[in-house]
Design a protein around this motif. Structure first.
Motif, PDB file in Angstrom:
ATOM      1  N   ASP A  32       0.806  -1.209   0.000  1.00  0.00           N
ATOM      2  CA  ASP A  32       0.000   0.000   0.000  1.00  0.00           C
ATOM      3  C   ASP A  32       0.842   1.262   0.000  1.00  0.00           C
ATOM      4  N   TYR A  33       2.155   1.107   0.065  1.00  0.00           N
ATOM      5  CA  TYR A  33       3.014   2.288   0.086  1.00  0.00           C
ATOM      6  C   TYR A  33       3.477   2.606  -1.315  1.00  0.00           C
ATOM      7  N   GLN A  34       3.159   3.802  -1.763  1.00  0.00           N
ATOM      8  CA  GLN A  34       3.523   4.230  -3.099  1.00  0.00           C
ATOM      9  C   GLN A  34       4.619   5.280  -3.034  1.00  0.00           C
ATOM     10  N   LYS A  35       5.515   5.247  -3.994  1.00  0.00           N
ATOM     11  CA  LYS A  35       6.590   6.226  -4.047  1.00  0.00           C
ATOM     12  C   LYS A  35       5.988   7.620  -4.204  1.00  0.00           C
ATOM     13  N   PRO A  36       6.333   8.540  -3.314  1.00  0.00           N
ATOM     14  CA  PRO A  36       5.805   9.906  -3.433  1.00  0.00           C
ATOM     15  C   PRO A  36       6.261  10.540  -4.743  1.00  0.00           C
ATOM     16  N   SER A  37       5.390  11.280  -5.353  1.00  0.00           N
ATOM     17  CA  SER A  37       5.735  11.936  -6.615  1.00  0.00           C
ATOM     18  C   SER A  37       6.114  13.392  -6.364  1.00  0.00           C
ATOM     19  N   GLY A  38       6.936  13.916  -7.270  1.00  0.00           N
ATOM     20  CA  GLY A  38       7.299  15.311  -7.198  1.00  0.00           C
ATOM     21  C   GLY A  38       8.240  15.676  -6.068  1.00  0.00           C
ATOM     22  N   VAL A  39       8.964  14.681  -5.530  1.00  0.00           N
ATOM     23  CA  VAL A  39       9.881  14.935  -4.423  1.00  0.00           C
ATOM     24  C   VAL A  39      11.307  14.695  -4.889  1.00  0.00           C
ATOM     25  N   ASP A  40      12.191  15.657  -4.667  1.00  0.00           N
ATOM     26  CA  ASP A  40      13.612  15.471  -4.922  1.00  0.00           C
ATOM     27  C   ASP A  40      14.219  15.002  -3.599  1.00  0.00           C
ATOM     28  N   PHE A  41      14.396  13.701  -3.470  1.00  0.00           N
ATOM     29  CA  PHE A  41      14.800  13.119  -2.200  1.00  0.00           C
ATOM     30  C   PHE A  41      16.181  13.574  -1.758  1.00  0.00           C
ATOM     31  N   GLN A  42      17.073  13.786  -2.712  1.00  0.00           N
ATOM     32  CA  GLN A  42      18.413  14.257  -2.368  1.00  0.00           C
ATOM     33  C   GLN A  42      18.344  15.670  -1.787  1.00  0.00           C
ATOM     34  N   ASP A  43      17.653  16.555  -2.469  1.00  0.00           N
ATOM     35  CA  ASP A  43      17.540  17.928  -1.982  1.00  0.00           C
ATOM     36  C   ASP A  43      16.815  17.997  -0.638  1.00  0.00           C
ATOM     37  N   GLU A  44      15.807  17.149  -0.470  1.00  0.00           N
ATOM     38  CA  GLU A  44      15.065  17.155   0.792  1.00  0.00           C
ATOM     39  C   GLU A  44      15.959  16.748   1.955  1.00  0.00           C
ATOM     40  N   PRO A  71      15.488  -4.714  12.980  1.00  0.00           N
ATOM     41  CA  PRO A  71      14.075  -4.741  13.390  1.00  0.00           C
ATOM     42  C   PRO A  71      13.743  -3.592  14.332  1.00  0.00           C
ATOM     43  N   GLY A  72      12.578  -3.011  14.098  1.00  0.00           N
ATOM     44  CA  GLY A  72      12.156  -1.883  14.913  1.00  0.00           C
ATOM     45  C   GLY A  72      12.550  -0.538  14.339  1.00  0.00           C
ATOM     46  N   ASN A  73      13.293  -0.567  13.227  1.00  0.00           N
ATOM     47  CA  ASN A  73      13.677   0.671  12.535  1.00  0.00           C
ATOM     48  C   ASN A  73      12.876   0.786  11.250  1.00  0.00           C
ATOM     49  N   PHE A  74      12.249   1.932  11.035  1.00  0.00           N
ATOM     50  CA  PHE A  74      11.352   2.113   9.898  1.00  0.00           C
ATOM     51  C   PHE A  74      11.773   3.315   9.055  1.00  0.00           C
ATOM     52  N   LYS A  75      11.905   3.100   7.747  1.00  0.00           N
ATOM     53  CA  LYS A  75      12.157   4.212   6.845  1.00  0.00           C
ATOM     54  C   LYS A  75      11.003   5.208   6.955  1.00  0.00           C
ATOM     55  N   VAL A  76      11.353   6.488   6.952  1.00  0.00           N
ATOM     56  CA  VAL A  76      10.331   7.537   7.052  1.00  0.00           C
ATOM     57  C   VAL A  76      10.471   8.531   5.912  1.00  0.00           C
ATOM     58  N   GLU A  77       9.380   9.205   5.623  1.00  0.00           N
ATOM     59  CA  GLU A  77       9.424  10.326   4.686  1.00  0.00           C
ATOM     60  C   GLU A  77      10.032  11.499   5.454  1.00  0.00           C
ATOM     61  N   PHE A  78      11.342  11.599   5.362  1.00  0.00           N
ATOM     62  CA  PHE A  78      12.085  12.534   6.209  1.00  0.00           C
ATOM     63  C   PHE A  78      11.786  13.997   5.895  1.00  0.00           C
ATOM     64  N   TRP A  79      11.148  14.262   4.799  1.00  0.00           N
ATOM     65  CA  TRP A  79      10.756  15.631   4.440  1.00  0.00           C
ATOM     66  C   TRP A  79       9.411  16.015   5.044  1.00  0.00           C
ATOM     67  N   ASN A  80       8.714  15.064   5.640  1.00  0.00           N
ATOM     68  CA  ASN A  80       7.397  15.311   6.220  1.00  0.00           C
ATOM     69  C   ASN A  80       7.515  16.177   7.479  1.00  0.00           C
ATOM     70  N   GLN A  81       6.671  17.168   7.600  1.00  0.00           N
ATOM     71  CA  GLN A  81       6.780  18.101   8.722  1.00  0.00           C
ATOM     72  C   GLN A  81       6.521  17.421  10.061  1.00  0.00           C
ATOM     73  N   GLU A  82       5.653  16.425  10.096  1.00  0.00           N
ATOM     74  CA  GLU A  82       5.397  15.718  11.358  1.00  0.00           C
ATOM     75  C   GLU A  82       6.662  15.041  11.863  1.00  0.00           C
ATOM     76  N   TRP A  83       7.427  14.449  10.944  1.00  0.00           N
ATOM     77  CA  TRP A  83       8.687  13.821  11.339  1.00  0.00           C
ATOM     78  C   TRP A  83       9.692  14.889  11.773  1.00  0.00           C
ATOM     79  N   LYS A  84       9.778  15.984  11.034  1.00  0.00           N
ATOM     80  CA  LYS A  84      10.696  17.063  11.410  1.00  0.00           C
ATOM     81  C   LYS A  84      10.359  17.609  12.795  1.00  0.00           C
ATOM     82  N   ASN A  85       9.071  17.665  13.130  1.00  0.00           N
ATOM     83  CA  ASN A  85       8.667  18.152  14.442  1.00  0.00           C
ATOM     84  C   ASN A  85       9.120  17.212  15.555  1.00  0.00           C
ATOM     85  N   ILE A  86       9.251  15.951  15.251  1.00  0.00           N
ATOM     86  CA  ILE A  86       9.780  14.989  16.225  1.00  0.00           C
ATOM     87  C   ILE A  86      11.267  15.241  16.445  1.00  0.00           C
ATOM     88  N   ILE A  87      11.961  15.615  15.379  1.00  0.00           N
ATOM     89  CA  ILE A  87      13.413  15.767  15.428  1.00  0.00           C
ATOM     90  C   ILE A  87      13.855  17.077  16.070  1.00  0.00           C
TER      91      ILE A  87
END
Length: 327
Positions: free
Chosen positions: A22-34, A278-294
């Motif tokens: 169910d996980y689809q590659k996000p479109s329109g994202v430059d992962f390197q720049d992010e 195990p217990g480590n999950f790739k995240v959309e590191f550009w997502n603001q919710e994740w940035k707010n955790i960091i």
């Protein structure tokens, strides 16, 4: 771009096939720049809070050029935001622990590392080898390139190497900046220590110029500013830097920020689990919710590190951009 995590990514996708349907590659994202932008944001925020705070990304070294290619131009904004680079497996451990990394892989990584070094950044290399002759070779090769290195006998990074008996480049100097560091200890898994006091006593019985450690003990107890101050003292009377590890490309379900409900219903920005950790999950590191955790508020991860008065942060899973590029 040459992607060193290709085999790992393939195994990740295979092992997590059901989870990622169910996980689809996000479109329109430059992962390197992010990822570059994320590191720059972290650096600007932390340095505004504490003068002289060091920011050191580990791996993902390709980001030092604008196109992540050996032939690319230096990405000056990114390089100016950081103070050093951590690189694993440069000369030993890339394909297998205690096995020499192929010269082609070493040369590829070095083309980026040398660029970063030429612009004033300190290079910290962790080679994974446990045979004394190979550990000696690792230290010798790294020193020939003016890289500071640690020959780690275990990839779990949960022990202090007992070889060499005489610490490589041991000195009694007071070390307060990365440019002064001549050796380091990478010990981010304190599960062999029963309490903070035993951890602190073992570290202060060493003469490493730099310690890279975790913010938390294995029982979830946080190291405090007073603890960090004690850890800065070397056995020979000199002082060391104390840097805190923090993963920004994966969420870890054993961290304080992980919510119980995520075990059944993960946020949309959590991608797939890393089968090797195990217990480590790739995240959309550009997502603001994740940035707010960091970073950005009292309960954020980086803010806790700053509150504990660490001398810098060691950012891991920088190469998460490769995972998304290859979906």
């Amino acid at each position: 771009m040459r992607l060193f995590s290709f085999l790992l990514i393939c195994s990740t996708l295979c092992a997590c096939q059901d989870e990622s349907i169910d996980y689809q590659k996000p479109s329109g994202v430059d992962f390197q720049d992010e990822m570059r932008d994320f590191v720059i944001e972290i650096s600007e925020y932390a340095k505004a809070q504490k003068s002289g705070f060091s920011v050191i990304p580990q791996n993902g070294i390709e980001l030092v050029t604008t196109n992540a290619e050996e032939s690319g131009q230096a990405h000056n904004e990114y390089l100016e935001a950081i103070d050093g680079h951590g690189q694993e497996d440069l000369f030993f451990g890339y394909d297998k622990d205690d096995q020499k990394t192929s010269s082609s892989d070493s040369q590829y990584l070095m083309s980026f590392l040398k660029l970063s070094q030429s612009l004033g950044n300190t290079i910290l290399v962790t080679d994974y080898c446990n045979t004394p002759v190979k550990m000696d070779e690792s230290y010798t090769i790294n020193q020939s390139h003016d890289f500071v290195s640690y020959a780690a006998p275990d990839r779990e990074l949960n022990i202090i190497a007992d070889y060499p008996v005489n610490l490589h480049n041991e000195n009694d100097q007071h070390v307060s900046s990365l440019s002064q560091v001549q050796n380091f200890l990478y010990l981010i898994n304190p599960d062999k220590f029963t309490d903070k006091e035993s951890f602190i006593k073992e570290i202060t019985a060493t003469n490493y110029d730099l310690l890279i450690m975790d913010l938390f003990l294995n029982d979830g107890i946080t190291f405090t500013a007073a603890d960090v101050e004690r850890l800065r003292v070397k056995q020979n009377g000199g002082s060391r830097m104390v840097i805190c590890y923090m993963s920004i490309g994966e969420a870890e379900d054993y961290r304080y920020y992980w919510k119980r409900e995520w075990n059944n219903f993960k946020p949309s920005w959590v991608a797939v689990e890393n089968p090797d950790w195990p217990g480590n999950f790739k995240v959309e590191f550009w997502n603001q919710e994740w940035k707010n955790i960091i970073y950005g508020h009292e309960n954020a991860y980086l803010d806790k590190i700053l509150q504990a008065d660490f001398d810098g942060v060691y950012l891991d899973i920088i190469d998460a951009f490769e995972f998304f590029d290859n979906l």
